[in-house]
Design a protein around this motif. Structure first.
Motif, PDB file in Angstrom:
ATOM      1  N   GLU A  80      23.327  38.677  42.845  1.00  0.00           N
ATOM      2  CA  GLU A  80      24.752  38.341  42.724  1.00  0.00           C
ATOM      3  C   GLU A  80      25.142  38.218  41.257  1.00  0.00           C
ATOM      4  N   LEU A  81      26.229  38.890  40.878  1.00  0.00           N
ATOM      5  CA  LEU A  81      26.697  38.872  39.491  1.00  0.00           C
ATOM      6  C   LEU A  81      28.196  38.564  39.442  1.00  0.00           C
ATOM      7  N   SER A  82      28.660  38.104  38.291  1.00  0.00           N
ATOM      8  CA  SER A  82      30.105  37.983  38.043  1.00  0.00           C
ATOM      9  C   SER A  82      30.348  37.919  36.548  1.00  0.00           C
ATOM     10  N   PHE A  83      31.445  38.537  36.119  1.00  0.00           N
ATOM     11  CA  PHE A  83      31.845  38.557  34.717  1.00  0.00           C
ATOM     12  C   PHE A  83      32.998  37.591  34.475  1.00  0.00           C
ATOM     13  N   GLU A  84      32.967  36.927  33.330  1.00  0.00           N
ATOM     14  CA  GLU A  84      34.156  36.270  32.787  1.00  0.00           C
ATOM     15  C   GLU A  84      34.201  36.619  31.308  1.00  0.00           C
ATOM     16  N   VAL A  85      35.165  37.444  30.958  1.00  0.00           N
ATOM     17  CA  VAL A  85      35.234  37.986  29.605  1.00  0.00           C
ATOM     18  C   VAL A  85      36.572  37.605  28.973  1.00  0.00           C
ATOM     19  N   LYS A  86      36.505  37.070  27.778  1.00  0.00           N
ATOM     20  CA  LYS A  86      37.716  36.689  27.040  1.00  0.00           C
ATOM     21  C   LYS A  86      37.834  37.538  25.778  1.00  0.00           C
TER      22      LYS A  86
END
Length: 216
Positions: A207-213
């Protein structure tokens, strides 16, 4: 007879519930070819804040689960009038952390194992990356298609995500999604590569997830 029918109905309901909880992986397709001139211009932007951007992960096995984070090394994100035009997120695999074990001895051992040649082989492949190739509006979210590279394999996947903007900072946040590590030649304790593992296997789905600012 009525009791038997009722039991069968209950059993069927339990099976249905179990199926609904089953993990589903994102569809994997062949790499999408991107024009080099466009890609080079966008990568040069390098406007992603690597201090506040993160990739989260979770892996499971029969005896439990572990989760953690990986920092970004660099990246670009081009958003115009709320629409994602392009992006590239380079992940620094040397920064893998296991948040549920912390700096414990077992935690350090696990991180060392993930970096070893039998897993992500970080010495040879120190980075992974996700390059956005197209974006569509779908079900009140964005369906973001991009080339995901892990080790020496690149595949096209589509993930759901949202984009928001506040005070000149753009936040790209994906839903949690599952990839099959076997698609990317990560073989350790995979039932797709080894027989007779019994309960010593590690689940192929990660399981993966991105949070990019990024700044505009």
């Amino acid at each position: 007879m009525k009791k038997l029918i009722l039991s069968l109905v209950v059993f069927a309901s339990v099976l249905t519930a179990c199926k609904s909880e089953k993990k589903e992986k994102v569809e994997v397709k062949e790499e999408v070819v991107v024009e080099e001139t466009v890609a080079a211009e966008e990568v040069a932007l390098d406007n992603v804040n690597v201090e506040t951007s993160v990739l989260t992960w979770k892996g499971t096995k029969p005896t439990g689960a572990h989760e953690g984070t990986v920092a970004l090394k660099s990246g670009s994100l081009v958003v115009e009038e709320g629409t994602v035009k392009s992006g590239e997120f380079v992940v620094d695999l040397n920064t893998i952390k296991c948040t549920d074990l912390g700096d414990s001895e077992y935690g350090q051992k696990l991180i060392g194992h993930l970096k070893n040649a039998d897993f992500f082989d970080v010495e040879k492949y120190p980075t992974s990356k996700f390059v956005i190739t197209s974006v569509e509006n779908k079900d009140d979210k964005l369906a973001v298609t991009g080339n995901l590279t892990i080790k020496d394999v690149t595949k096209s996947i589509t993930i759901p995500a949202t984009v928001s903007e506040e005070n000149g900072v753009v936040t790209f946040k994906s839903d949690k999604f599952n990839i099959d590590r076997a698609d990317f030649n990560v073989k350790y304790a995979s039932k797709k590569f080894f027989d007779n593992l019994k309960d010593k296997f590690v689940d192929d789905l990660v399981e993966l997830s991105f949070e990019v600012k990024a700044t505009k």
